[in-house]
Every structure is written in structure tokens, then in C-alpha cells.
Enzyme design. Structure first.
Site, PDB file in Angstrom:
ATOM      1  N   ASP A  51      -1.896 -31.509 -18.709  1.00 31.55           N
ATOM      2  CA  ASP A  51      -3.024 -30.586 -18.568  1.00 31.55           C
ATOM      3  C   ASP A  51      -3.188 -29.725 -19.831  1.00 31.55           C
ATOM      4  O   ASP A  51      -2.369 -28.851 -20.113  1.00 31.55           O
ATOM      5  CB  ASP A  51      -2.749 -29.691 -17.345  1.00 31.55           C
ATOM      6  CG  ASP A  51      -3.933 -28.803 -17.002  1.00 31.55           C
ATOM      7  OD1 ASP A  51      -4.853 -28.682 -17.834  1.00 31.55           O
ATOM      8  OD2 ASP A  51      -3.922 -28.245 -15.899  1.00 31.55           O
ATOM      9  N   ILE A  85       2.668 -14.173 -15.113  1.00 29.13           N
ATOM     10  CA  ILE A  85       4.005 -13.809 -15.624  1.00 29.13           C
ATOM     11  C   ILE A  85       4.986 -13.592 -14.482  1.00 29.13           C
ATOM     12  O   ILE A  85       4.627 -13.038 -13.435  1.00 29.13           O
ATOM     13  CB  ILE A  85       3.953 -12.541 -16.529  1.00 29.13           C
ATOM     14  CG1 ILE A  85       5.372 -12.160 -17.013  1.00 29.13           C
ATOM     15  CG2 ILE A  85       3.285 -11.363 -15.834  1.00 29.13           C
ATOM     16  CD1 ILE A  85       5.430 -11.126 -18.105  1.00 29.13           C
ATOM     17  N   ILE A  87       9.147 -12.320 -14.292  1.00 32.29           N
ATOM     18  CA  ILE A  87      10.524 -12.074 -14.743  1.00 32.29           C
ATOM     19  C   ILE A  87      11.368 -12.425 -13.518  1.00 32.29           C
ATOM     20  O   ILE A  87      11.406 -11.672 -12.534  1.00 32.29           O
ATOM     21  CB  ILE A  87      10.742 -10.594 -15.175  1.00 32.29           C
ATOM     22  CG1 ILE A  87       9.726 -10.148 -16.252  1.00 32.29           C
ATOM     23  CG2 ILE A  87      12.183 -10.383 -15.655  1.00 32.29           C
ATOM     24  CD1 ILE A  87       9.855 -10.821 -17.601  1.00 32.29           C
ATOM     25  N   LYS A  95      12.664  -3.352 -17.539  1.00 33.70           N
ATOM     26  CA  LYS A  95      13.421  -2.989 -18.753  1.00 33.70           C
ATOM     27  C   LYS A  95      12.563  -3.183 -20.000  1.00 33.70           C
ATOM     28  O   LYS A  95      13.091  -3.308 -21.103  1.00 33.70           O
ATOM     29  CB  LYS A  95      14.683  -3.852 -18.846  1.00 33.70           C
ATOM     30  CG  LYS A  95      15.715  -3.466 -17.795  1.00 33.70           C
ATOM     31  CD  LYS A  95      17.004  -4.227 -17.944  1.00 33.70           C
ATOM     32  CE  LYS A  95      18.049  -3.673 -16.989  1.00 33.70           C
ATOM     33  NZ  LYS A  95      19.176  -4.566 -16.818  1.00 33.70           N
ATOM     34  N   GLY A  96      11.272  -3.308 -19.799  1.00 30.62           N
ATOM     35  CA  GLY A  96      10.373  -3.449 -20.951  1.00 30.62           C
ATOM     36  C   GLY A  96      10.168  -4.882 -21.411  1.00 30.62           C
ATOM     37  O   GLY A  96       9.447  -5.117 -22.386  1.00 30.62           O
ATOM     38  N   ASN A 126       1.422  -3.862  -6.298  1.00 33.69           N
ATOM     39  CA  ASN A 126       2.439  -4.253  -7.283  1.00 33.69           C
ATOM     40  C   ASN A 126       2.380  -3.251  -8.448  1.00 33.69           C
ATOM     41  O   ASN A 126       1.872  -3.523  -9.538  1.00 33.69           O
ATOM     42  CB  ASN A 126       2.171  -5.692  -7.759  1.00 33.69           C
ATOM     43  CG  ASN A 126       3.300  -6.263  -8.586  1.00 33.69           C
ATOM     44  OD1 ASN A 126       4.239  -5.550  -8.947  1.00 33.69           O
ATOM     45  ND2 ASN A 126       3.210  -7.546  -8.911  1.00 33.69           N
ATOM     46  N   ALA A 129       3.513  -3.947 -12.109  1.00 38.17           N
ATOM     47  CA  ALA A 129       2.617  -4.899 -12.771  1.00 38.17           C
ATOM     48  C   ALA A 129       1.303  -4.214 -13.148  1.00 38.17           C
ATOM     49  O   ALA A 129       0.858  -4.313 -14.305  1.00 38.17           O
ATOM     50  CB  ALA A 129       2.351  -6.086 -11.847  1.00 38.17           C
ATOM     51  N   TYR A 133      -0.081  -3.737 -16.954  1.00 36.86           N
ATOM     52  CA  TYR A 133      -1.352  -4.318 -17.415  1.00 36.86           C
ATOM     53  C   TYR A 133      -2.275  -3.223 -17.970  1.00 36.86           C
ATOM     54  O   TYR A 133      -2.894  -3.401 -19.009  1.00 36.86           O
ATOM     55  CB  TYR A 133      -2.037  -5.094 -16.290  1.00 36.86           C
ATOM     56  CG  TYR A 133      -1.173  -6.189 -15.683  1.00 36.86           C
ATOM     57  CD1 TYR A 133      -0.192  -6.833 -16.429  1.00 36.86           C
ATOM     58  CD2 TYR A 133      -1.317  -6.583 -14.350  1.00 36.86           C
ATOM     59  CE1 TYR A 133       0.608  -7.826 -15.873  1.00 36.86           C
ATOM     60  CE2 TYR A 133      -0.524  -7.571 -13.788  1.00 36.86           C
ATOM     61  CZ  TYR A 133       0.447  -8.180 -14.559  1.00 36.86           C
ATOM     62  OH  TYR A 133       1.235  -9.157 -14.011  1.00 36.86           O
TER      63      TYR A 133
HETATM   64  C1  LIG Z   1       5.470  -7.443 -13.049  1.00 35.07           C
HETATM   65  C2  LIG Z   1       6.515  -7.792 -14.079  1.00 35.07           C
HETATM   66  C3  LIG Z   1       6.067  -8.993 -14.885  1.00 35.07           C
HETATM   67  C4  LIG Z   1       6.638  -6.586 -15.042  1.00 35.07           C
HETATM   68  O1  LIG Z   1       7.618  -6.868 -15.994  1.00 35.07           O
HETATM   69  P1  LIG Z   1       8.807  -5.838 -16.236  1.00 35.07           P
HETATM   70  O2  LIG Z   1       9.636  -6.334 -17.354  1.00 35.07           O
HETATM   71  O3  LIG Z   1       9.507  -5.628 -14.938  1.00 35.07           O
HETATM   72  O4  LIG Z   1       7.975  -4.543 -16.648  1.00 35.07           O
HETATM   73  P2  LIG Z   1       8.276  -3.503 -17.799  1.00 35.07           P
HETATM   74  O5  LIG Z   1       9.710  -3.078 -17.757  1.00 35.07           O
HETATM   75  O6  LIG Z   1       7.769  -4.061 -19.075  1.00 35.07           O
HETATM   76  O7  LIG Z   1       7.444  -2.213 -17.318  1.00 35.07           O
HETATM   77  C5  LIG Z   1       6.156  -2.258 -16.842  1.00 35.07           C
HETATM   78  C6  LIG Z   1       5.597  -0.864 -16.571  1.00 35.07           C
HETATM   79  O8  LIG Z   1       5.852  -0.504 -15.227  1.00 35.07           O
HETATM   80  C7  LIG Z   1       6.629   0.693 -15.164  1.00 35.07           C
HETATM   81  N1  LIG Z   1       7.549   0.482 -14.086  1.00 35.07           N
HETATM   82  C8  LIG Z   1       8.611  -0.334 -14.126  1.00 35.07           C
HETATM   83  N2  LIG Z   1       9.203  -0.310 -12.910  1.00 35.07           N
HETATM   84  C9  LIG Z   1       8.494   0.517 -12.117  1.00 35.07           C
HETATM   85  C10 LIG Z   1       8.582   0.923 -10.769  1.00 35.07           C
HETATM   86  N3  LIG Z   1       9.576   0.476  -9.967  1.00 35.07           N
HETATM   87  N4  LIG Z   1       7.653   1.757 -10.282  1.00 35.07           N
HETATM   88  C11 LIG Z   1       6.664   2.217 -11.078  1.00 35.07           C
HETATM   89  N5  LIG Z   1       6.506   1.829 -12.358  1.00 35.07           N
HETATM   90  C12 LIG Z   1       7.408   1.008 -12.877  1.00 35.07           C
HETATM   91  C13 LIG Z   1       7.261   0.852 -16.493  1.00 35.07           C
HETATM   92  O9  LIG Z   1       7.479   2.213 -16.754  1.00 35.07           O
HETATM   93  C14 LIG Z   1       6.222   0.228 -17.396  1.00 35.07           C
HETATM   94  O10 LIG Z   1       5.206   1.147 -17.668  1.00 35.07           O
HETATM   95  P3  LIG Z   1       5.047   1.796 -19.123  1.00 35.07           P
HETATM   96  O11 LIG Z   1       4.949   0.646 -20.087  1.00 35.07           O
HETATM   97  O12 LIG Z   1       3.784   2.576 -19.024  1.00 35.07           O
HETATM   98  O13 LIG Z   1       6.271   2.612 -19.303  1.00 35.07           O
HETATM   99  C15 LIG Z   1       7.913  -8.081 -13.436  1.00 35.07           C
HETATM  100  O14 LIG Z   1       8.369  -6.921 -12.778  1.00 35.07           O
HETATM  101  C16 LIG Z   1       7.894  -9.244 -12.464  1.00 35.07           C
HETATM  102  O15 LIG Z   1       8.011 -10.386 -12.860  1.00 35.07           O
HETATM  103  N6  LIG Z   1       7.765  -8.950 -11.162  1.00 35.07           N
HETATM  104  C17 LIG Z   1       7.804  -9.972 -10.117  1.00 35.07           C
HETATM  105  C18 LIG Z   1       6.680 -11.001 -10.233  1.00 35.07           C
HETATM  106  C19 LIG Z   1       5.335 -10.360 -10.454  1.00 35.07           C
HETATM  107  O16 LIG Z   1       4.999  -9.357  -9.837  1.00 35.07           O
HETATM  108  N7  LIG Z   1       4.554 -10.974 -11.353  1.00 35.07           N
HETATM  109  C20 LIG Z   1       3.224 -10.515 -11.670  1.00 35.07           C
HETATM  110  C21 LIG Z   1       2.231 -11.019 -10.694  1.00 35.07           C
HETATM  111  S1  LIG Z   1       0.609 -10.415 -11.060  1.00 35.07           S
END
Ligand SMILES: CC(C)(COP(=O)(O)OP(=O)(O)OC[C@H]1O[C@@H](n2cnc3c(N)ncnc32)[C@H](O)[C@@H]1OP(=O)(O)O)[C@@H](O)C(=O)NCCC(=O)NCCS
Length: 166
Positions: A51, A85, A87, A95-96, A126, A129, A133
Site C-alpha cells: 500500500d 501514533i 507508545i 516522557k516527551g 484522551n 494526546a 496535539y
Molecule cells: C498519546 C501518546 C501518543 C502521547 O505520547 P506521550 O509520549 O505519552 O506524550 P508526551 O510525554 O510527549 O506528552 C504529551 C503532553 O501531554 C501531557 N501529559 C502527559 N501525561 C499527561 C497526563 N496523564 N495528564 C495530562 N497531561 C499529560 C504532557 O505534559 C505533554 O504536554 P506538554 O507538551 O504541553 O507538556 C501516548 O501516551 C500513547 O501512545 N497513548 C496510548 C495510545 C494513544 O492514545 N494513541 C493516540 C490515539 S489518538
């Protein structure tokens, strides 16, 4: 160190593990909470390899795969795509790393694929997320009420997008 490489067949068992992780699959898919298995992910990968409208990558902590990120429905005509995405490893969320991977793929989409717009869908509850975004410049284009049903409850769904301003 966070590295992003091509999504490979050797990642298939990780896809099964990550997509079945309850902390991941409560937020993803057309039907959230749905389980996957090795057979389904092997089929997904075989389709993926044929694809041209999909580009997926594995997010690694050095050599350890911890998640994946990708673009699908890449349209050369409309110059847009949908972003996804995960993680998948529990110790690596919040953790950024999501931010690093998102910045990488936005750059890839805009510079390499020359896209104008990248879309994504996210469940409104969520929070990490949605916060991530928005911090990257995604804006909410639409909100679908009670779009997703999971564990006896309806959830609202946001349609978000980022535009290539250059
Ligand atoms: C959503 C996801 C991709 C984000 O990635 P991540 O590495 O966990 O996120 P980051 O550590 O980069 O932080 C994202 C932001 O959320 C904030 N944040 C992190 N954990 C949080 C929590 N528990 N509550 C509120 N905010 C939170 C952070 O402060 C950061 O904001 P900032 O950049 O303004 O400081 C990841 O958590 C994930 O894979 N989740 C499960 C699957 C999913 O939801 N996928 C997306 C579907 S749309």
C-alpha cells in the site's frame, strides 16, 4: 536515545502486544477495546507493504522498539494524510517521546511528502494526546458527540488537523 526507523516485519509481535495493551487500545481503533492477534497483524503488514498510501515507522529507545507512528490515506492529489501514533511500552508514556515522534513525522509529512495538511482523530477524553496535539499546533476541526461506545459509555471524538504554513 530516541530513534525512528522503518516499520519492519520483525515488529509484528510488538504490534500485537502494544495494540492489545489495555492502556493503549482503550484509546484507539474504529471499535476501541477490540483485540488483535498475530494472524491479523501479519495480514495488516502484508497489505501495508503493498500500500503506497501508508508510511509507518517504529519508535525505538536505542534499539528497543517502544511504539510506532505513521501516516495513512496519503493523498498526493489533496496533499493530506491521517496520522496515527502509539507508545506501546507502558514505561515510556508521558516522557516527551510522543512529542519527539510527532515532530519528526510532521516534518516528514510536510517536507518529504510535501503535504499541506495532516489529520488525526482522537477521543476527547484522551487528555495527554489532545494536549500533545494542541501543543504541536493541531486545531480542532470538528467534534462528534457520542461517536465511540466502550464499556457501557459513549465518548466524544475530535477531528484535528495541522497545516503546512510554508
Ligand atoms: C498519546 C501518546 C501518543 C502521547 O505520547 P506521550 O509520549 O505519552 O506524550 P508526551 O510525554 O510527549 O506528552 C504529551 C503532553 O501531554 C501531557 N501529559 C502527559 N501525561 C499527561 C497526563 N496523564 N495528564 C495530562 N497531561 C499529560 C504532557 O505534559 C505533554 O504536554 P506538554 O507538551 O504541553 O507538556 C501516548 O501516551 C500513547 O501512545 N497513548 C496510548 C495510545 C494513544 O492514545 N494513541 C493516540 C490515539 S489518538
Amino acid at each position: 536515545m530516541i530513534k525512528i526507523r522503518k516499520h519492519l516485519p520483525k515488529d509484528i509481535p510488538c504490534r500485537v502486544k502494544w495494540l492489545n495493551n489495555p492502556d493503549v487500545n482503550k484509546f484507539i481503533g474504529d471499535e476501541i477495546g477490540k483485540k488483535t492477534n498475530l494472524k491479523k497483524e501479519k495480514e495488516w503488514f502484508a497489505d501495508y507493504q503493498k500500500d503506497k498510501s501508508k508510511k509507518f515507522f517504529t519508535i525505538c529507545d536505542n534499539s528497543k522498539p517502544i511504539g510506532f507512528i505513521g501516516l495513512s490515506s496519503i493523498s498526493k492529489i489533496n496533499k493530506n494524510a491521517d496520522l496515527f501514533i502509539v507508545i506501546g511500552e507502558d514505561d515510556y508514556r508521558c516522557k516527551g517521546i510522543g512529542k519527539i515522534a510527532m515532530e519528526w513525522i510532521i516534518d516528514y509529512g510536510f517536507k518529504k511528502l510535501k503535504l499541506h495538511k495532516i489529520n488525526l482523530g482522537v477521543i476527547k477524553d484522551n487528555i495527554p494526546a489532545v494536549k500533545l496535539y494542541q501543543s504541536l499546533g493541531f486545531v480542532i476541526e470538528g467534534e462528534m458527540k457520542d461517536e465511540v461506545f466502550y464499556k457501557e459509555k459513549f465518548y466524544d471524538f475530535l477531528s484535528m488537523a495541522i497545516f503546512n504554513k510554508k
